[in-house]
Design an enzyme around this catalytic site. Structure first.
Site, short mmCIF file in Angstrom:
data_model
loop_
_atom_site.label_atom_id
_atom_site.label_comp_id
_atom_site.label_asym_id
_atom_site.label_seq_id
_atom_site.Cartn_x
_atom_site.Cartn_y
_atom_site.Cartn_z
N LEU A 1 0.87 -1.18 0.00
CA LEU A 1 0.00 0.00 0.00
C LEU A 1 0.90 1.22 0.00
O LEU A 1 1.92 1.23 0.69
CB LEU A 1 -0.86 0.04 1.28
CG LEU A 1 -2.08 -0.86 1.35
CD1 LEU A 1 -2.65 -0.84 2.75
CD2 LEU A 1 -3.14 -0.41 0.36
N ASP A 2 0.53 2.26 -0.72
CA ASP A 2 1.41 3.42 -0.70
C ASP A 2 1.17 4.26 0.54
O ASP A 2 0.35 3.93 1.38
CB ASP A 2 1.29 4.24 -1.99
CG ASP A 2 -0.11 4.78 -2.19
OD1 ASP A 2 -0.38 5.31 -3.29
OD2 ASP A 2 -0.95 4.67 -1.30
N VAL A 3 1.91 5.38 0.66
CA VAL A 3 2.00 6.04 1.96
C VAL A 3 0.65 6.58 2.44
O VAL A 3 0.30 6.45 3.60
CB VAL A 3 3.04 7.18 1.89
CG1 VAL A 3 3.17 7.86 3.24
CG2 VAL A 3 4.39 6.64 1.49
N GLN B 1 -2.83 1.69 -5.96
CA GLN B 1 -3.72 2.70 -5.40
C GLN B 1 -3.80 3.90 -6.31
O GLN B 1 -4.83 4.59 -6.38
CB GLN B 1 -3.24 3.13 -4.01
CG GLN B 1 -3.49 2.09 -2.93
CD GLN B 1 -2.49 0.97 -3.01
OE1 GLN B 1 -1.31 1.21 -3.11
NE2 GLN B 1 -2.96 -0.26 -2.99
N ARG C 1 -7.14 5.85 -7.78
CA ARG C 1 -7.40 7.29 -7.75
C ARG C 1 -7.70 7.80 -9.15
O ARG C 1 -8.57 8.67 -9.34
CB ARG C 1 -6.20 8.02 -7.17
CG ARG C 1 -5.98 7.71 -5.71
CD ARG C 1 -4.99 8.65 -5.08
NE ARG C 1 -4.68 8.15 -3.75
CZ ARG C 1 -3.57 7.52 -3.44
NH1 ARG C 1 -2.63 7.33 -4.33
NH2 ARG C 1 -3.38 7.07 -2.21
#
Lengths: 415, 340
Positions: free
Chosen positions: B97-99, B232, B236
């Site tokens: 998962l990104d930040v 992710q 978006r």
């Protein structure tokens, strides 16, 4: 060309070549291939020729240790690598009758006189049984584990609580420890530290941190303590400072003076408050001064606190001076802009700068979700910042948020 | 003591990654906490070693010294000399998962790391809740990105949104069939498609198997997305495309993963639970489910092998990853069952 006094095998007495044995003999014996009766003496290079041993890598720990506490070894020029050993374990209390002092008997003229002993000479059964043939210690190693069972110094240090696994990462310190003698050098130092007030149980941690103190002169240490006392630090203050910042005693008087002066000038507090601050956080004196200067500028220019506000916050939480600049600004940004807490309230509770940002965020968002995020002292249902950050989770949930811990956890999983 | 602790530390577990934490920091924190727990165990009893020492023989008249075997304490394996018992652990992370995103993240410890590969090849779906904001467009589709455009959104209704979501789902379903290289003319393939068991064969772009709107309160709308092979950022950009299709603009303010394969929000461990005991319990609890899921997917893959359509020219890459998945899956499933 010194030899440590060794336990001489019995057969030497019987052959009565005692007085004629020289270091060269032993060396030449050892150089012979195959098992020799002098197997116990481990590799020992010739002093004159062997400079290869001087080039050792950073990781290796060269041993040149005096194993026997009764050794009469004089320090050589430092080139001789001497890893011969004799056991100094308490179970062997009796030494053989003769431990000839080779130093007095050796002379360079004798080197070529006596014919070498032959390993093919017959030896009686009884003598053979009494030959002790321990495996030789490695001449160099990267860990102190190889030597700890043969060195009284190391054993006593371990029993004191010194963490050798951390010290062996610094080869110079490890080498120094191997060369030191407990009775002569380390005992004095330990007595000095105990005089300062450090407990027995704390000695181990202290020595693990500041292993360089073994190479310090006792007189210098005493001078530094006297200097601190002259600056009206009480005895218990000095004990606390030395315990919390072990490197303090390794700083010269001049350096200590400069640092105390720096803090007095920079923080612009009176003498007593500066003293209290330094006693509470003595690593201010031993750490770098650049972060302190930067943090003072950050508080004044970036965060916009006034001088007296900064002084008040520092006297309450000295750790703020050495905090990470990025974390400081992020925490302040969240507390001031998102939680809308004004400066004068933050000044009353500087603990927020000490707390983890994620904790502050999670708790604030939970309170905001419940509608209880009220940080203005003037209004009702006020929640103080120090309670927000310092209480543990259960108490926070029950008393401040008035919800259960399971609700808090469920909320955290929706973030 | 330490060995028993490590023996229970093989397998998969799920953690909840909070927003703002890099996935590598999560993995490192978990490793640190596990090492702390393992090294805190009781140190072993002090060892003895046997040495032959010269000592006086009891009962003999002469003061002779002979060799006797004595057991003396040895400090070689003392914790202060040897250092900590455990210095590193093998910990791997599944789908990252990104930040800014948060949610369920699967981690594997020890031998569980090989199960991670099997989970990857199983192409299990993941569930996300995506929060979108109408009326803005930014350069990286996030709410705090650089603003590019502002638009009105009064004309947007729930029905329009639902219609667009069904269109998206339909097109992704078609893409799924294409990437799975199945010939839908056969009966078995049709039945599998009806049951929703189709999976992509090789690498494929993001495939959305299900999307619906949970809450619509303009300017905010909450979507639930079921997808696979996604990042992710692609989610978006999906929100951005939905905005464009609605003839307005939209940005994504939050992406949260609620399910990864068979691990749901309930199984995920929070930050306060990242310690040895909780992780061991979580691994034990999850082991049977993971084994069952992987076995089911293994059978599915074997079934799919026979259903490749004639249109598919036998891509050379095709069978090999599936085969590798099969053997690794078979071996790992056995391991998974044995350690369960």
């Amino acid at each position: 060309m010194a030899l440590s006094a060794q336990r001489i095998p019995r057969w030497l007495n019987s052959i009565k070549l005692n007085s004629l044995i020289t270091a060269a003999q032993l060396r030449s014996h050892y150089r012979r291939p195959g098992p020799t009766l002098l197997h116990r003496l481990s590799a020992r290079p010739q002093v004159s020729s062997d400079n290869g041993f001087l080039q050792w890598g950073l990781k290796t720990v060269r041993t040149s240790s005096k194993w026997n506490s009764t050794s009469q070894c004089t320090k050589s020029s430092g080139q001789e690598i001497d890893s011969a050993q004799s056991t100094t374990l308490p179970s062997v209390s009796e030494q053989p009758q003769k431990t000839p002092n080779f130093d007095s008997e050796l002379s360079l003229e004798d080197l070529d006189d006596v014919p070498p002993l032959s390993p093919l000479q017959p030896v009686s059964e009884q003598e053979a049984v009494r030959i002790i043939a321990d495996p030789p210690l490695p001449p160099d190693s990267f860990t102190l584990r190889d030597y700890v069972d043969h060195s009284e110094t190391l054993q006593k240090l371990v029993l004191l609580g010194v963490d050798l696994s951390k010290i062996e990462k610094h080869p110079e310190a490890a080498n120094l420890l191997l060369r030191l003698d407990f009775e002569k050098d380390i005992n004095q130092l330990l007595l000095f530290l105990k005089d300062l007030g450090i407990e027995d149980s704390q000695l181990g941690a202290f020595l693990t941190k500041n292993y360089a103190i073994f190479s310090e002169d006792l007189e210098n240490l005493k001078t530094r303590v006297a200097y601190l006392q002259s600056k009206s630090f009480s005895k218990s203050d000095i004990t606390q400072m030395v315990r919390k910042a072990p490197f303090l005693l390794s700083f010269s008087v001049e350096r200590l003076d400069n640092r105390l002066g720096f803090f007095q000038k920079e923080l612009e507090l009176n003498v007593k408050k500066t003293r209290d601050l330094v006693v509470r956080l003595p690593r201010l004196l031993t750490g770098s001064l650049e972060p302190v200067k930067e943090n003072m500028k950050v508080y004044r220019l970036e965060l916009g606190f006034k001088r007296n506000e900064i002084q008040h916050m520092i006297t309450q939480i000295p750790k703020m001076l050495t905090a990470n600049k990025r974390k400081l600004t992020e925490t302040f940004d969240f507390v001031h802009n998102v939680m809308s807490v004004p400066h004068h309230v933050i000044v009353r509770f500087p603990q927020v700068f000490n707390a983890r940002l994620f904790k502050v965020k999670e708790r604030h968002l939970f309170l905001a979700y419940l509608g209880r995020a009220q940080y203005d002292p003037a209004k009702a249902n006020y929640i103080s910042l120090d309670k927000l950050v310092s209480v543990p989770d259960e108490i926070f949930c029950e008393e401040i948020a008035k919800a259960s811990v399971q609700d808090f956890e469920k909320f955290l999983k929706t973030l | 003591m330490g060995a028993a602790g490590v023996a229970r530390l093989h397998g998969l577990f799920a953690a909840y990654k909070p927003p703002g934490l890099h996935w590598k920091h999560l993995r490192d924190t978990v490793e640190l906490q596990l090492l702390k727990g393992l090294n805190a165990r009781k140190p072993p009893a002090p060892q003895q070693r046997v040495r032959f020492l010269l000592g006086p023989v009891e009962g003999s008249e002469e003061k002779e010294l002979t060799l006797t075997a004595t057991s003396v304490p040895s400090l070689t394996n003392h914790p202060l000399v040897r250092g900590p018992a455990f210095t590193s652990l093998k910990i791997g992370m599944g789908h990252r998962l990104d930040v800014q995103a948060s949610g369920v993240v699967v981690l594997g410890v020890g031998q569980g790391c090989s199960l991670l590969t099997d989970m990857y090849h199983a192409h299990l779906t993941k569930d996300y809740t995506v929060l979108g904001l109408l009326g803005k467009a930014t350069d990286d589709f996030r709410e705090d990105g650089r603003l590019v455009e502002r638009t009105t959104y009064d004309h947007v209704t729930r029905e329009k949104l639902d219609r667009i979501l069904t269109v998206i789902q339909g097109s992704h379903q078609k893409a799924l069939v294409t990437y799975s290289h199945l010939d839908l003319q056969t009966q078995e393939a049709y039945e599998m498609a009806v049951k929703g068991l189709i999976r992509p064969m090789n690498k494929s772009p993001m495939l959305v198997t299900g999307i619906r709107c949970l809450r619509f309160a303009p300017p905010e709308f909450l979507l639930e997305v079921q997808c696979m092979n996604e990042t992710q950022k692609q989610l978006r950009s999906l929100v951005h495309e939905i905005g464009l299709a609605l003839k307005t603009t939209a940005v994504c303010s939050h992406v949260r993963r609620t399910r990864d394969g068979c691990f749901t929000l309930d199984d995920a461990l929070l930050r306060t639970q990242w310690n040895l005991n909780s992780i061991q319990d979580a691994i034990q609890a999850a082991a049977p489910r993971v084994a069952a899921e992987l076995e089911k997917n293994l059978r599915l893959q074997l079934g799919t092998q026979q259903l490749q359509g004639p249109g598919w020219q036998g891509d050379n890459e095709g069978p090999s990853p599936a085969l590798e998945g099969r053997t690794a899956g078979g071996a790992a499933v056995d391991k998974g069952q044995s350690c369960a």
